[in-house]
Motif scaffolding. Sequence first.
Motif, PDB file in Angstrom:
ATOM      1  N   UNK A  82      58.331   0.949 -13.372  1.00 19.43           N
ATOM      2  CA  UNK A  82      58.865   1.253 -12.046  1.00 19.43           C
ATOM      3  C   UNK A  82      57.766   1.328 -10.996  1.00 19.43           C
ATOM      4  N   UNK A  83      56.686   2.038 -11.288  1.00 17.91           N
ATOM      5  CA  UNK A  83      55.647   2.225 -10.281  1.00 17.91           C
ATOM      6  C   UNK A  83      55.041   0.891  -9.845  1.00 17.91           C
ATOM      7  N   UNK A  84      54.696   0.053 -10.830  1.00 14.50           N
ATOM      8  CA  UNK A  84      54.105  -1.241 -10.491  1.00 14.50           C
ATOM      9  C   UNK A  84      55.119  -2.135  -9.782  1.00 14.50           C
TER      10      UNK A  84
ATOM     11  N   UNK B 267      63.511   3.076  -5.146  1.00 12.64           N
ATOM     12  CA  UNK B 267      63.305   4.408  -4.573  1.00 12.64           C
ATOM     13  C   UNK B 267      64.362   5.381  -5.085  1.00 12.64           C
ATOM     14  N   UNK B 268      65.603   4.903  -5.243  1.00  9.32           N
ATOM     15  CA  UNK B 268      66.657   5.759  -5.790  1.00  9.32           C
ATOM     16  C   UNK B 268      66.323   6.140  -7.236  1.00  9.32           C
ATOM     17  N   UNK B 269      65.778   5.198  -7.974  1.00  6.72           N
ATOM     18  CA  UNK B 269      65.455   5.468  -9.384  1.00  6.72           C
ATOM     19  C   UNK B 269      64.415   6.570  -9.531  1.00  6.72           C
ATOM     20  N   UNK B 270      63.452   6.606  -8.610  1.00  6.60           N
ATOM     21  CA  UNK B 270      62.426   7.645  -8.714  1.00  6.60           C
ATOM     22  C   UNK B 270      62.824   8.892  -7.939  1.00  6.60           C
TER      23      UNK B 270
ATOM     24  N   UNK C 209      55.971   7.423 -19.141  1.00  7.80           N
ATOM     25  CA  UNK C 209      56.737   6.401 -18.434  1.00  7.80           C
ATOM     26  C   UNK C 209      57.352   7.055 -17.193  1.00  7.80           C
ATOM     27  N   UNK C 210      57.083   6.488 -16.033  1.00 10.35           N
ATOM     28  CA  UNK C 210      57.506   7.120 -14.786  1.00 10.35           C
ATOM     29  C   UNK C 210      58.971   6.814 -14.525  1.00 10.35           C
ATOM     30  N   UNK C 211      59.813   7.503 -15.280  1.00 10.64           N
ATOM     31  CA  UNK C 211      61.250   7.246 -15.233  1.00 10.64           C
ATOM     32  C   UNK C 211      61.982   8.496 -15.699  1.00 10.64           C
ATOM     33  N   UNK C 212      63.024   8.887 -14.957  1.00 10.11           N
ATOM     34  CA  UNK C 212      63.743  10.116 -15.301  1.00 10.11           C
ATOM     35  C   UNK C 212      64.587   9.965 -16.556  1.00 10.11           C
TER      36      UNK C 212
ATOM     37  N   UNK D 217      57.484  14.301 -16.308  1.00  9.43           N
ATOM     38  CA  UNK D 217      58.188  14.552 -15.048  1.00  9.43           C
ATOM     39  C   UNK D 217      57.214  14.844 -13.923  1.00  9.43           C
ATOM     40  N   UNK D 218      56.126  15.538 -14.231  1.00 11.12           N
ATOM     41  CA  UNK D 218      55.091  15.794 -13.219  1.00 11.12           C
ATOM     42  C   UNK D 218      54.566  14.467 -12.665  1.00 11.12           C
TER      43      UNK D 218
END
Length: 867
Positions: free
Chosen positions: A121-123, A157-160, A336-339, A372-373
């Motif tokens: 997601x971040x990339x 943006x909604x995903x993060x 992994x930067x994902x909720x 999550x942080x």
Amino acid sequence: MVAGIVVKHAWLLMLSVIVTVLLSAVACSPRQTSSDIAPNADSLENVAYHKTTADTGNIVPTDKLYEQIADIVEGQPEKLIANPDSFYNIIPNTPETTYQQELYVYILSSMGYLLREHADIMQSIKYYEKAFQATKIYTLPDTDIDNDIVMPLANLYIRIDDNKKAISLLEQSIRTVKTSQNLSSFTNNLANAYIYDNHPSKAKSVILAILRTNPPLKPLLYNTLTSIYWSEDKIDSCKIYNRKALEEFEKITLTGDTILWYTNALSMAGRLSSSKRPLETSLKILEETFPVHKLREKAKLQLELATVYYSNSEPEKALSKYKQVLIYFSATDKYQLDYTYTQALAKIGDCYALLHRLDSAIAYYQWAIENDYRTQQLIVSKENQLKNNIWHKNLIESAITLCEQKLEIEPNDNMTLETMLWCIELGKARMLITEINRSEKWSSQDGDLRNAIQSIRTSYQELGEVDNYERRVQLQQNIKKSLLEFQLSEKYFEKISSPITQKEFIKTLKNENYDCYSYFIHQDSTLTVLGVVNQQIVYKKVSDKDLLTQIEKFKKTYFGDTPNSYNLSPASYKKEANKITEILLPAIARTKPNIFLSLDGLFHGLPFDALWNSGFLVEKHNFSYLNSFLLFDILSNNKVSATSVSILHRSEYQPPLPNLHFVKEEVKNIANKFLSQIIDPEEQHDSVLSEKFSSQHIIHIAAHAILEEDKEPCIYLKNRISTNQLAYYEMNTPLVFLSACNTGTGKPLPSEGTESIHRVFLSRGVPSVISTYWFANDEMMLSLTASFYEQLSATGYPMEALGKAKRTFLATASDREGNPWYWANINYAGVNNEIGLKKSSNLFFYCSLLVVLLLIPALFLYTRSKR
């Protein structure tokens, strides 16, 4: 590739090999321009490059190189998925012709798409943002910016959970969409953003409005309406529109995105019926249709399927399914930067807890909190940060519960205590840390971004001065638009760095020079106290649910509008203060002089140095109040040598504000003893403030601070300067002294302290801030301020300097002046960075005196010669 964009040539296959070699060569090198890679591309000179004029010697890429790179993106995506930044290094970033510019944007947006499909997601956001910024530079009539860039970027943006940013982007873009298909699609995405932003009524309004026009994409809109009613817990309406969605899908041929929409409708049907079959069917469809893509969508379905097993009290099966969620993400990165990933980790912890495997449960909860942080550091919207803080605190509640269960079995388990302290501190000040990380990069940005920052400041300044309603609305709209443009331009996603590890964190706290205490207030009003005293962890669970009420009453009684309560009975105060000390500061008798406190909730604003333990605590200790101990690693602790003081002051005001008679004396006291620059009100223009804040001078502000219920806190110098305006100044000052009332207080923020003036300076990376908790008494403020600077000049450390100033004051104070209401309102926040303060030079005075003395005899001789 899309027809009309890239011309295929047989010999491009050979070029593929050459470019692949280039990819390998630059895999670990910094960003390169076309001139940087030219020396390695001699064999491409007649194919992919042509030379420009001899006077520059630059080598400019031709259309064919852009075509070649685009072909790799299309046909060999694996070359960029593993290391997109290295792949980006070979893309010439100065396309000249419209054709090259279209290819350049296509390559960047395609990278964003591929990275999104592989759950990076971040990339993905980073490269979509690059593509979006490029479309603002180039005029590209043949590029579908709305569908290819704006739409997926807003979805990301909604995903993060940066929903405010998504809403701003969609609201701005929806005004210019040209087709009914795009209008339906953008409206649907806007509604989803409203749902995740906790505004279901707004979401329902826009969906129902467009459904009345018999639009395309009706099944998708029904899906979203179903989600709206689900968020409102209106199950009957939810079932109605879920059925309508499924009926609409039966009327169309399912291809591409419609397959995703259909599986969403099926999964909702499974959720409504608590049935596994629709979820299993949806997952099977996605696996068969998109064998290597749509990984996150599959992960979400797997998560829902696992939750059904968990709800049915089948922890073993649920555990297996939750672990399968993790498989859809990268196997090489722990975080992994994902909720969805975070939720799976936490649920695995729950499963292990049900199976009485506490060590595993704690480990997975710690992993979820750490993940999550990192994920929340992607969010820049204040409202969404605060919302996520509340959700994150629930994770920590669960983790602490598990740790305390473990401590009942093994009371001296040091590793569990360290884990608990680490998790608590990861949950505090996450928005503050994001603000610091963002703002420290702004000064290195280009002129356009710096100009945008100044424009935002100017708009906030005007907003603070204007009373006209229409003009205020216009300014607020302008600021909202400017902030979105700024957030999209600041390249924040290129600069996010990982936090320190737990091991490094604990090492920082086990310091020979100070001790620490951290507080966590539970939802049931119980309290967890953790500290590091003499390099050992101390722990206390406070189960008295009335304690917080008692402390709140203590604050209001003794630190309210008057000093009278203490004067009526000092003994009563000391008894209450001693009880609070014993609860909040276990092992205080063994602590070092310097104590750092990481506060929570109502403990913000409590003057710990005024508590009692055979004397006021300040008599033996110096205190620093922090939002989180992570600030030790975030705030700069560099030594600043031989600096001066920039004094921003104002003493005269129009009614109803009273004049500040002590300010002139305060300014005089500082300037007479220490090298100072006095900035009078008529000089306090934006350019001057900007210059002073960005210098390494100490900033001393003596003026009114204004706290109003419906507005941001502000400092009233020449003009009102709100915290919003202050947030857009570059600051390199080592210390800000806020000599004004109530600069350390404000509206409580979830896990962030208070929305105070002092906090905004911390958010700009200022390592030391002195502020006040309540009304400042003029006489005492003068005395303590003068003493503080004397002590800072002597010790070099602001934390010790303030403590010594208070001790010096108490040593000669009368019984009345010893009342902590007079001296405990001034507090210190920061990391105790070393500051060298220059004393005022008397050289000019002595030189002037010498000149006068030399002139007297000369004048005498001259007078005699005239007689």
